[in-house]
Motif scaffolding. Structure first.
Motif, mmCIF file in Angstrom:
data_model
loop_
_atom_site.group_PDB
_atom_site.id
_atom_site.type_symbol
_atom_site.label_atom_id
_atom_site.label_comp_id
_atom_site.label_asym_id
_atom_site.label_seq_id
_atom_site.Cartn_x
_atom_site.Cartn_y
_atom_site.Cartn_z
ATOM 1 N N THR A 75 -2.738 7.619 -3.006
ATOM 2 C CA THR A 75 -1.442 7.988 -2.450
ATOM 3 C C THR A 75 -0.939 6.875 -1.538
ATOM 4 O OG1 THR A 75 -0.266 9.631 -1.106
ATOM 5 C CG2 THR A 75 -2.563 9.237 -0.562
ATOM 6 N N LYS A 76 0.357 6.706 -1.484
ATOM 7 C CA LYS A 76 0.941 5.695 -0.595
ATOM 8 C C LYS A 76 1.308 6.276 0.769
ATOM 9 C CE LYS A 76 2.702 2.654 -4.248
ATOM 10 N NZ LYS A 76 1.691 1.619 -3.938
ATOM 11 N N ASN A 77 1.212 7.579 0.893
ATOM 12 C CA ASN A 77 1.469 8.211 2.187
ATOM 13 C C ASN A 77 0.728 9.550 2.250
ATOM 14 O OD1 ASN A 77 2.925 9.577 0.299
ATOM 15 N ND2 ASN A 77 4.833 9.654 1.468
ATOM 16 N N ASN A 78 0.643 10.111 3.436
ATOM 17 C CA ASN A 78 0.087 11.437 3.682
ATOM 18 C C ASN A 78 -1.396 11.615 3.322
ATOM 19 O OD1 ASN A 78 2.463 12.523 4.706
ATOM 20 N ND2 ASN A 78 3.244 13.000 2.656
ATOM 21 N N PRO A 79 -2.267 10.627 3.526
ATOM 22 C CA PRO A 79 -3.684 10.888 3.254
ATOM 23 C C PRO A 79 -4.266 11.953 4.190
ATOM 24 C CG PRO A 79 -3.438 8.807 4.416
ATOM 25 C CD PRO A 79 -2.057 9.253 4.042
ATOM 26 N N ILE A 80 -3.772 11.985 5.427
ATOM 27 C CA ILE A 80 -4.279 12.961 6.396
ATOM 28 C C ILE A 80 -3.887 14.375 5.984
ATOM 29 C CG2 ILE A 80 -4.235 13.701 8.804
ATOM 30 C CD1 ILE A 80 -5.688 11.093 8.315
ATOM 31 N N TRP A 113 -9.757 6.165 2.876
ATOM 32 C CA TRP A 113 -9.752 4.786 3.372
ATOM 33 C C TRP A 113 -8.517 4.056 2.825
ATOM 34 C CZ3 TRP A 113 -13.173 6.776 -0.147
ATOM 35 C CH2 TRP A 113 -13.165 6.226 -1.427
ATOM 36 N N GLU A 114 -8.208 2.953 3.475
ATOM 37 C CA GLU A 114 -7.068 2.140 3.055
ATOM 38 C C GLU A 114 -7.514 1.154 1.976
ATOM 39 O OE1 GLU A 114 -4.207 -1.273 4.991
ATOM 40 O OE2 GLU A 114 -4.735 0.465 6.252
ATOM 41 N N ALA A 115 -6.665 0.950 0.971
ATOM 42 C CA ALA A 115 -6.997 0.043 -0.129
ATOM 43 C C ALA A 115 -5.775 -0.813 -0.468
ATOM 44 C CB ALA A 115 -7.467 0.846 -1.343
ATOM 45 N N ARG A 116 -5.973 -1.718 -1.416
ATOM 46 C CA ARG A 116 -4.892 -2.584 -1.882
ATOM 47 C C ARG A 116 -4.752 -2.462 -3.390
ATOM 48 N NH1 ARG A 116 -1.307 -4.730 1.861
ATOM 49 N NH2 ARG A 116 -2.442 -4.978 3.831
ATOM 50 N N GLY A 117 -3.525 -2.369 -3.863
ATOM 51 C CA GLY A 117 -3.288 -2.307 -5.296
ATOM 52 C C GLY A 117 -3.588 -3.646 -5.958
ATOM 53 N N GLY A 118 -4.260 -3.631 -7.096
ATOM 54 C CA GLY A 118 -4.631 -4.866 -7.769
ATOM 55 C C GLY A 118 -3.445 -5.592 -8.362
ATOM 56 N N TYR A 119 -2.417 -4.889 -8.774
ATOM 57 C CA TYR A 119 -1.250 -5.517 -9.406
ATOM 58 C C TYR A 119 -0.195 -5.902 -8.373
ATOM 59 C CZ TYR A 119 2.687 -6.205 -12.561
ATOM 60 O OH TYR A 119 3.762 -6.752 -13.231
ATOM 61 N N THR A 120 0.159 -4.946 -7.509
ATOM 62 C CA THR A 120 1.216 -5.198 -6.525
ATOM 63 C C THR A 120 0.675 -5.741 -5.213
ATOM 64 O OG1 THR A 120 1.070 -2.949 -5.612
ATOM 65 C CG2 THR A 120 2.542 -3.290 -7.489
ATOM 66 N N GLY A 157 0.019 -4.045 -2.875
ATOM 67 C CA GLY A 157 0.606 -3.208 -1.836
ATOM 68 C C GLY A 157 -0.436 -2.297 -1.217
ATOM 69 N N LYS A 158 -0.161 -1.823 -0.012
ATOM 70 C CA LYS A 158 -1.096 -0.945 0.694
ATOM 71 C C LYS A 158 -1.050 0.450 0.072
ATOM 72 C CE LYS A 158 -0.186 0.545 4.873
ATOM 73 N NZ LYS A 158 -0.017 0.591 6.350
ATOM 74 N N THR A 159 -2.208 1.008 -0.144
ATOM 75 C CA THR A 159 -2.317 2.374 -0.635
ATOM 76 C C THR A 159 -3.494 3.037 0.064
ATOM 77 O OG1 THR A 159 -2.440 3.768 -2.618
ATOM 78 C CG2 THR A 159 -3.859 1.832 -2.579
ATOM 79 N N PHE A 160 -3.660 4.336 -0.153
ATOM 80 C CA PHE A 160 -4.766 5.077 0.456
ATOM 81 C C PHE A 160 -5.531 5.811 -0.637
ATOM 82 C CE2 PHE A 160 -1.362 4.835 3.588
ATOM 83 C CZ PHE A 160 -2.028 4.267 4.675
ATOM 84 N N MET A 161 -6.847 5.936 -0.444
ATOM 85 C CA MET A 161 -7.700 6.663 -1.379
ATOM 86 C C MET A 161 -8.376 7.816 -0.638
ATOM 87 S SD MET A 161 -9.511 3.527 -3.456
ATOM 88 C CE MET A 161 -10.450 4.664 -4.471
#
Length: 292
Positions: free
Chosen positions: A215-220, A237-244, A246-250
């Motif tokens: 998700t890009k928002n609302n992990p909590i 945890w915070e992650a990074r998209g392999g293509y973009t 961009g910041k994402t969350f898992m």
């Protein structure tokens, strides 16, 4: 609120329908073939047979096995109320009452509907097992060993619902072998195996599933829903998209397949663009409590 009530009534109707299908399988195929169910109902059927055939009491057109089963479930329902959960108690009570009504009033054919016992055991197992699976999928429970299993699973590490059911059923079918012959016991075991297989195919509560949510928002908010709705823990945890890049969350959690269906519906409200990956049938070690 109206949607919650609608969902509750829908699940209630589904659970009662499952009990109707289960009772039809028992009364139309298993009872006419003089076979016996496992679990608490199997114990009730043995008591019924001893009362009717050997003591010559309660011999009428109505099968009293369902009534005996309900009487045996009364003290177990108190265990469900005090030691498992109030919602589990309510679902169990509804299913036990509906099962008792259906077993008592569905007509039992005077002659078997099928020609041989093997066919009756298999068809009865398919129908009865499907009914139990449908009830379980709706969050219901037929009581009996489910309650005992849940109690011991919560209080003793090495106990499980399946292990207790296996031990009790072994005793029931051993008694059947002594009283009615080995052949009857073998047909009962065949019925039990087919019924268990169909139950597993129809319900999803005991399938362990690893869930990964991107998700890009609302992990909590997703975490809070998993913790509060299912009483499960989760990790994010915070992650990074392999293509973009961009910041994402898992968000990662272990749920039952049954709980995953509710999670997917809620995710549409929290983040309709969330990406979810599910891996079924994983092995789990450590502290993980099965929810029934």
């Amino acid at each position: 609120m109206k949607q919650k009530q609608k969902d509750f009534l829908g699940k209630l109707a589904m659970a009662v329908t499952g009990m109707l299908i289960f009772s039809a399988g028992i009364n139309f195929f298993i009872v006419p073939a003089d076979l016996y169910n496992g679990g608490m109902l199997g114990i009730s059927q043995l008591i019924r047979t001893l009362l009717v055939k050997y003591l010559h009491v309660f011999s009428g057109t109505t099968d009293i096995a369902g009534i005996i089963n309900m009487l045996l479930n009364i003290p177990l329902c108190f265990i469900a109320w005090y030691y498992v959960s109030k919602s589990f108690f309510a679902r169990t009570l509804i299913c036990v009452i509906s099962q008792t009504i259906f077993l008592s009033f569905l007509p039992i054919p005077s002659t078997p509907l099928v020609g041989d016992t093997l066919t009756a055991s298999m068809i009865g197992g398919i129908i009865a097992g499907s009914g139990i699976g449908i009830a379980l999928r709706a969050g219901g429970s037929s009581g009996g060993l489910d309650i005992i299993g849940m109690y011991f699973t919560k209080h003793f590490k090495n106990f499980s619902v399946g292990r207790i059911s296996l031990c009790v059923n072994a005793v029931i079918y051993a008694i059947c072998a002594v009283l009615f012959g080995v052949q009857t016991a073998i047909y009962c075991i065949i019925y039990s195996a087919v019924s268990t297989l169909m139950t597993d195919k129809a319900h999803t509560q005991n399938i362990n599933t690893e869930v990964l949510i991107f998700t890009k928002n609302n992990p909590i908010k997703i975490m809070d829903y998993i913790v509060n709705a299912f009483n499960r823990d989760a990790t994010w945890w915070e992650a990074r998209g392999g293509y973009t890049e961009g910041k994402t969350f898992m968000v990662m959690a272990i749920l039952s397949k049954y709980e995953c269906a509710h999670l997917r519906r809620e995710l549409r409200q929290i983040d309709e663009h969330a990406f979810i990956v599910e891996k079924d049938g994983i092995g789990i070690g450590g502290k993980y409590e099965k929810h029934l």
